[in-house]
Scaffold this active site. Sequence first.
Site, PDB file in Angstrom:
ATOM      1  CB  THR A   1      38.961  37.855  45.040  1.00 36.57           C
ATOM      2  OG1 THR A   1      39.117  36.575  45.666  1.00 36.57           O
ATOM      3  CG2 THR A   1      38.264  38.771  46.043  1.00 36.57           C
ATOM      4  CG  HIS A   2      39.396  39.423  39.742  1.00 38.37           C
ATOM      5  ND1 HIS A   2      40.210  38.838  38.830  1.00 38.37           N
ATOM      6  CD2 HIS A   2      40.198  39.768  40.777  1.00 38.37           C
ATOM      7  CE1 HIS A   2      41.471  38.811  39.280  1.00 38.37           C
ATOM      8  NE2 HIS A   2      41.479  39.368  40.463  1.00 38.37           N
TER       9      HIS A   2
END
Lengths: 590, 236
Positions: free
Chosen positions: A516-517
Amino acid sequence: MATKLKPVDVVIVGMGWTGGILAKELSDAGLTVLGLERGVNRTTEPDFSVPMIRDELRYAIRHELYMDVSRDTLTFRNAARETALPMRRLGSFLPGEGVGGAGLHWNGQTYRFSPSDHRLRTRVTERYGETFIPEGMQLADWPMSYDELEPYYDKFEYMAGISGQAGNIRGETVEGGNPFEGPRSRGYPNPPLKASLSGVMYEAAARELGYHPFPRPAANMSRAYVNPDGMSLGECQYCGHCENFGCEANAKASPHITVIPAAQKNANFSLRTQAWVTRVDLHPDGKRAKGVTYTDVRTGEEFEQPADIVALCAYGLGNVHLMLLSGIGAPYDPETATGVVGKGYCYQLTSTVQTFFQDKNFNPFMGAGSLGVVVDDFNGDNFDHGPHGFIGGASIINATTHGRPIAYRPLPPGTPKWGSQWKAAAGHWYGRAASIGTQGSNMASRGNYLSLDPTYRNAFGQPLLRMTYDFTENDFKQSAFTTRIAHDIGRAMGPTHISPLAPKSSSYSIVPYQSTHNTGGAITGDDPRTSAVNRYLQSWDVSNLFVVGASAFPQNAGYNPTGAVGALAYWTADAIRNRYVAAPGPLVPA
Amino acid sequence: MTDEGLDRRRFLGAIGAGAATLGADVADAAEPAPIAASPAADPVAPAGYQFLNPDEAAFMEAFVDHLIPADALSPSGTELGVAVYADRQLAGAWGKGARMYLQGPWRKGTPNQGWQSPMAPADLVKAGIAALDAHCRRVAKLPFERLAPDAREETVAALAQGKIELDGVPSKLLFDTLYALATEGLFADPIYGGNRDKAGWRLVGFPGVIATHAQDIETYRGRRYEAEPMSIADMS
């Protein structure tokens, strides 16, 4: 017809880490601040109580704390020649929803980007020459240096009580830390977490190979801690329910127990939840924002909230979506490589090496979100890229995060996927496996960008965000190189079995969870023709609009982004307090 | 739960032979006899199906028993409540497409674009079971649950590889959905109806919801930590 509300000095869209930090800092400065959050409010008591919170199915598999894509999602395609289709359920990445945002359900892995990450184009050109940069790669420097951001990294780390071992204090190398890190003004506020068995073995193997392992910096408290704002955090219990969950012990730094309650001590801060901002409203000249329009999702009623300053503090993708929906800045066009909003969308490349030890017991359920050991020797500018022909690198990590059995059942290659043999192997190897992961950087590329979808709409009748994205040759070279190193360290640990080399080698899929970057899309820079926001994350086009978060990264590094995101939020808050309020208008001449 | 108090045996008796595929009716003499769950291990969820019709239930029980056969390590999937777990999930919000974007228009898409079926999971499983049943009857003249073990294995393996053409349902997507349901039913907290007596947790050695290991992580470094697993119900 929207109901017009009483004006405020500052309206903040989104109440995660960045929104919480701005709320605290700007309300401390005496400004009237309103935080708008699309999701609900959750508190440790009762929302994260044991035993309810220790429910892998509800939180980790069914995604209770994440954004609800039935209401708003994005569309995805690998390349402009394809038709983008909706992400119909979550997979590759997991943006949050609700007070605390992704800061509620993160693992707590908290790095600083290295000094070279902040001036990447210059550094690559100095070291390898301009021709080393591949065609189509939009490599850029940040407009602010690591040294300028250092006090803000420090402030975030002390607010969040990071547990870690410094490697470089004011230029002095400190044994046991990361010798490659930029100089820090002081050590971490808390000592590192206790090491797991696999961490001890990984550290020994990495040292044997001549590398420089160090404990992964953690927002999981190694001891009870009171931060400089007077907020108390508890001691981590290594419960193995960190990412995807809220922490029942308040032992994971999260906005809902730090910056947001600190802001709430100020009478001039207020928080409004279930308030879904649909657009930033502009004055007719398009150069200043009037405020925002939001829908109360409990009633469907629409409101106009006037404000002198608007701060977009949603998840990075949400910030870009709101800019596009509001007509702020020129949308990026990959054909001509002009325009700025949606430009520079980046992700990360991850890979895993799984090792199996017939005679070991790792008790994988004893873990913490950021418990791990990191090798940074092959990240960023820490090695000579010349012979390898790519830009970037990866942190190479042994993690002891969790052993939740729906998701965590490592099996040696060739094991059947069902039947009695599968059951026996699942039971046998569950406690006998250790993993190594690579977290690789990702450079901006001409064809990767965010825009509005022409077909699909959200529950508010607005176009979905459209993601056009794929990995590039540079990425595959990076993953091949760093995964090989990870595999070598794994073999040096002396396992009975090891998974085959599996670097990222095929096009990006939105299906399996990776990271989730998500970064970029409203990147920071010195030139309004090539960036969406200036060095203070102020929109070049709308001077009372600040766009805060990983959306500002010109490219993504081989680290978790939250440390840099937190630093940027404090940096921006400082610029608003100490520069903008005294003289509203562009802080950098266009 | 609407059928509280109705135990599984009475329920099966009440609905007749259609769902009675648990025991001798299964053409599966070669499989080891199921080991009964311990008497202390009362199911958290009452027996009986909310969503699956008798034919679908027969398929689901046979499918989860093929993935999770009774052996020395645990009772069968059905005995562990895995079919009941799947049924509850299909009957509930997840099955109906909660937290999914299900608006059109619809296109097949590339594998990288993920789920593009217009159907919510429960509709997909329903259509998928019917299509797979038609396939089995066409090829072997028998429904899946009456196939001999080898034929069943062949069918599951082909499904897993997406090699069976099913009318209206991508076979790989059907397999992935059913496989996820089966493994969730084995390893999710028993509060959802599966993992009876925490047998899935016992299988791997997962101690469940009690987890204060700040000292244990050093005390048990290199040694196996063993504890009676605790579920949400145990602590509620």
